[in-house]
Design an enzyme around this catalytic site. Structure first.
Site, PDB file in Angstrom:
ATOM      1  N   ARG A  47      10.664  41.261  27.493  1.00  0.00           N
ATOM      2  CA  ARG A  47       9.353  40.612  27.334  1.00  0.00           C
ATOM      3  C   ARG A  47       8.370  41.599  26.728  1.00  0.00           C
ATOM      4  NH1 ARG A  47       5.912  42.347  31.301  1.00  0.00           N
ATOM      5  NH2 ARG A  47       6.840  43.421  33.088  1.00  0.00           N
ATOM      6  N   LYS A 203      29.214  60.011  40.534  1.00  0.00           N
ATOM      7  CA  LYS A 203      28.599  61.304  40.249  1.00  0.00           C
ATOM      8  C   LYS A 203      29.580  62.445  40.467  1.00  0.00           C
ATOM      9  CE  LYS A 203      24.166  59.398  41.737  1.00  0.00           C
ATOM     10  NZ  LYS A 203      23.186  59.327  42.851  1.00  0.00           N
TER      11      LYS A 203
END
Length: 447
Positions: A47, A203
Site C-alpha cells: 500500500r 540461526k
C-alpha cells in the site's frame, strides 16, 4: 566526487521502516563513513505510504524492483521463503547485491543462493539473520578468521529466553508467560518457530557453517523446544546450582574423543542446565548472546538485542555499508575480491565433516524420576545407570508426595545419548517407577 549508491527496500514492516528511519537520521554520518551518497530509490510495499519521501518510488511489484536499473543493492526484509527466494534469485541474476535478514531462507536454501551469487559476482549479506544487532556473523567470518573454532553456544531466540527468565524469576508457568510474550509482540500468534526451537535451529545452521567451514545443513540440526519445561524442573535446577536456558550448540568432536565413529560435528538446539555463574546463565529477558570457544583466543561472549526495529536495522545497514564501500571503489570489476566468502571459507574448501546423529551426541543430563517410596528403588536406578557406564554427579531426593511418589533428581557426567536412551528405557520398566523419566541436557560450557 562521491558516488551515489541506490538502495531498494523490499518490505516496509518493522525492520524495513527501521532501515528507512536509520538512513534518514544518520545520512551525513553514513556518507562520512562510506564516502558515498546512500539513496533509497525504490521501496516494495503493498500500500502507498504517506510517510515516505515522495521522491522514492513505491511499488508492489517486487520482482520489477529487484531487476530495476535504478537499484544497486536490494534489501530483502519481507520474510517467508518461497516469494523471498524467487525475488532474491531474480535480483542476483540481474547483478544486484542483496542484504537480507531472512534466516529461514538461508538456512534451508543458502547453499544454492550463495553459489548463484558467486557465479554472478555479487554478494548476499546476512548479518541481520542471526542475533539481531549483535555483529556475530562479522566476528566469526572476519575477527576470528585466524582461529580454529572448537564450539559455540548461544541464546539465539529472544522469545524463548524471555519465557525461561520469567519462569525462573517470577515463578510463572510456561503458558502464562507465553501469552504475555504474545501480547508484548515478542512471540507471534503462532509461536511454534520460537518455542519449538526452529528459529534457533535456522540461526545455528548458519553459525555452524561459518564456524567449521561446512555446507549449510539445517535438516541435520537436532531440535527440541521448551514447551515441556515445568516450574518444578526450573526450581530443582536452581536448588542444584543451575539455570535452564534454551540454547543452540555447534560442537566439534575430534580426535580427543576415544570413539572414532562418534567424531564429527554436533548441531543441537534444546533446553540446557548450565551453572548459575556461567556467562550465558546471566543473559536474561529478550537478550541474545553467543559464546565462542576458539584457539588461540579462548572464550569470547557477544551479547545484545537480538530483535526489534533498531537492532535489526543496525545489522542490515552494517551490511549495506560494506557493500557501499565496494561499489564506491574505483575498480568495479573486483567487487568479489573485497569480500570474505559467504560462509567464511573459500567455496571449494568447504568440508564434508559428518554431522553426528542425535544418538551420538554427548552431554551431561538432568533426570527427574518419580518413584514409589519402596525400599531399594534408588539402588536399582543407580545400578542401571552404572551398568550403562553413566557416572552420577549429584542426587537430590525430595519428600514423598501424597500419592507416595518420591521425586528423585539425578545429574550425570557427559555420556553418549544412545547410552542414556538405553538406561532410561530400563529405568521406566521398573515397577517402582511411576511415570516417564524427565530428561534435560546439562552442559558446563567448558568442554
Amino acid at each position: 566526487m562521491s558516488k551515489s549508491i541506490k538502495l531498494a527496500i523490499l518490505g516496509l514492516g518493522t525492520v524495513g521502516t527501521g532501515v528507512v528511519n536509520l538512513i534518514n537520521d544518520n545520512l551525513a554520518e553514513l556518507k562520512r563513513r562510506s564516502g558515498s551518497d546512500i539513496i533509497i530509490t525504490e521501496v516494495g510495499t503493498r500500500r502507498q505510504r504517506d510517510d515516505i519521501d515522495p521522491t522514492i518510488i513505491q511499488n508492489d511489484d517486487l520482482m520489477a524492483i529487484a531487476a530495476s536499473d535504478n537499484v544497486d543493492i536490494v534489501i530483502e526484509v519481507i520474510g517467508g521463503i518461497t516469494l523471498a527466494k524467487d525475488i532474491m534469485i531474480h535480483a542476483i541474476k540481474n547483478g544486484k547485491h542483496v542484504v537480507t535478514a531472512n534466516k529461514a531462507l538461508l538456512a534451508e536454501h543458502g547453499n544454492e543462493i550463495f553459489a548463484l551469487a558467486e557465479a554472478h559476482n555479487v554478494h548476499v549479506a546476512y548479518e541481520a539473520a542471526v542475533a539481531g544487532g549483535i555483529p556475530i556473523i562479522k566476528v566469526m567470518r572476519e575477527a576470528l578468521a585466524a582461529n580454529k573454532i572448537d564450539w559455540l553456544a548461544g541464546i539465539i531466540n529472544g522469545t524463548g529466553n524471555f519465557i525461561m527468565t520469567e519462569m525462573r524469576d517470577k515463578g510463572r508457568p510456561f503458558a502464562d508467560v507465553l501469552a504475555e510474550a504474545q501480547e508484548l509482540g515478542y512471540a507471534e500468534a503462532d509461536p511454534t518457530f520460537d518455542v519449538e526451537g526452529i528459529d534457533a535451529a535456522h540461526k545455528l545452521a548458519l553459525l555452524a557453517s561459518i564456524a567449521f567451514g561446512i555446507p549449510l545443513q539445517f535438516d541435520k540440526v537436532y531440535c527440541e523446544g521448551i514447551t515441556g519445561i515445568t516450574l518444578q524442573d526450573v526450581n530443582y535446577a536452581e536448588e542444584l546450582g543451575y539455570r535452564i536456558k534454551h540454547l543452540g550448540f555447534a560442537v566439534r568432536r575430534d580426535s580427543k574423543d576415544n570413539n572414532q565413529e562418534d567424531q564429527g560435528i554436533e548441531l543441537r538446539v534444546h533446553p540446557t542446565l548450565i551453572p548459575q555463574d556461567a556467562l550465558l546463565a546471566n543473559v536474561n529477558g529478550v537478550k541474545n548472546a553467543v559464546l565462542v570457544s576458539s584457539h588461540p583466543l579462548g572464550q569470547t561472549l557477544y551479547c545484545g538485542d537480538g530483535a526489534g526495529a533498531g537492532a535489526t536495522a543496525s545489522a542490515v545497514m552494517a551490511d549495506v555499508m560494506d557493500l557501499v564501500r565496494v561499489l564506491g571503489a574505483n575498480d568495479q570489476d573486483s567487487s568479489r575480491s573485497h569480500h570474505v566468502p559467504h560462509l567464511a571459507f573459500m567455496p571449494e574448501q568447504l568440508s564434508d565433516t559428518p554431522i553426528l546423529r542425535a544418538e551420538q551426541m554427548k552431554t551431561g543430563y538432568y533426570l527427574r524420576v518419580h518413584a514409589y517410596d519402596n525400599p531399594g528403588v534408588l539402588a536399582d536406578i543407580t545400578r542401571i545407570l552404572s551398568d550403562a557406564g553413566i557416572n552420577i554427579d549429584a542426587i537430590l531426593q525430595k519428600p514423598a508426595h501424597k500419592l507416595g511418589e518420591v521425586p528423585v533428581i539425578i545429574l550425570t557426567l557427559p555420556v553418549i545419548e544412545s547410552q542414556m536412551n538405553e538406561a532410561i528405557a530400563k529405568i521406566e520398566k521398573l515397577a517402582a517407577v511411576a511415570d516417564k523419566v524427565v530428561r534435560i541436557r546439562l552442559d558446563e560450557l567448558a568442554q
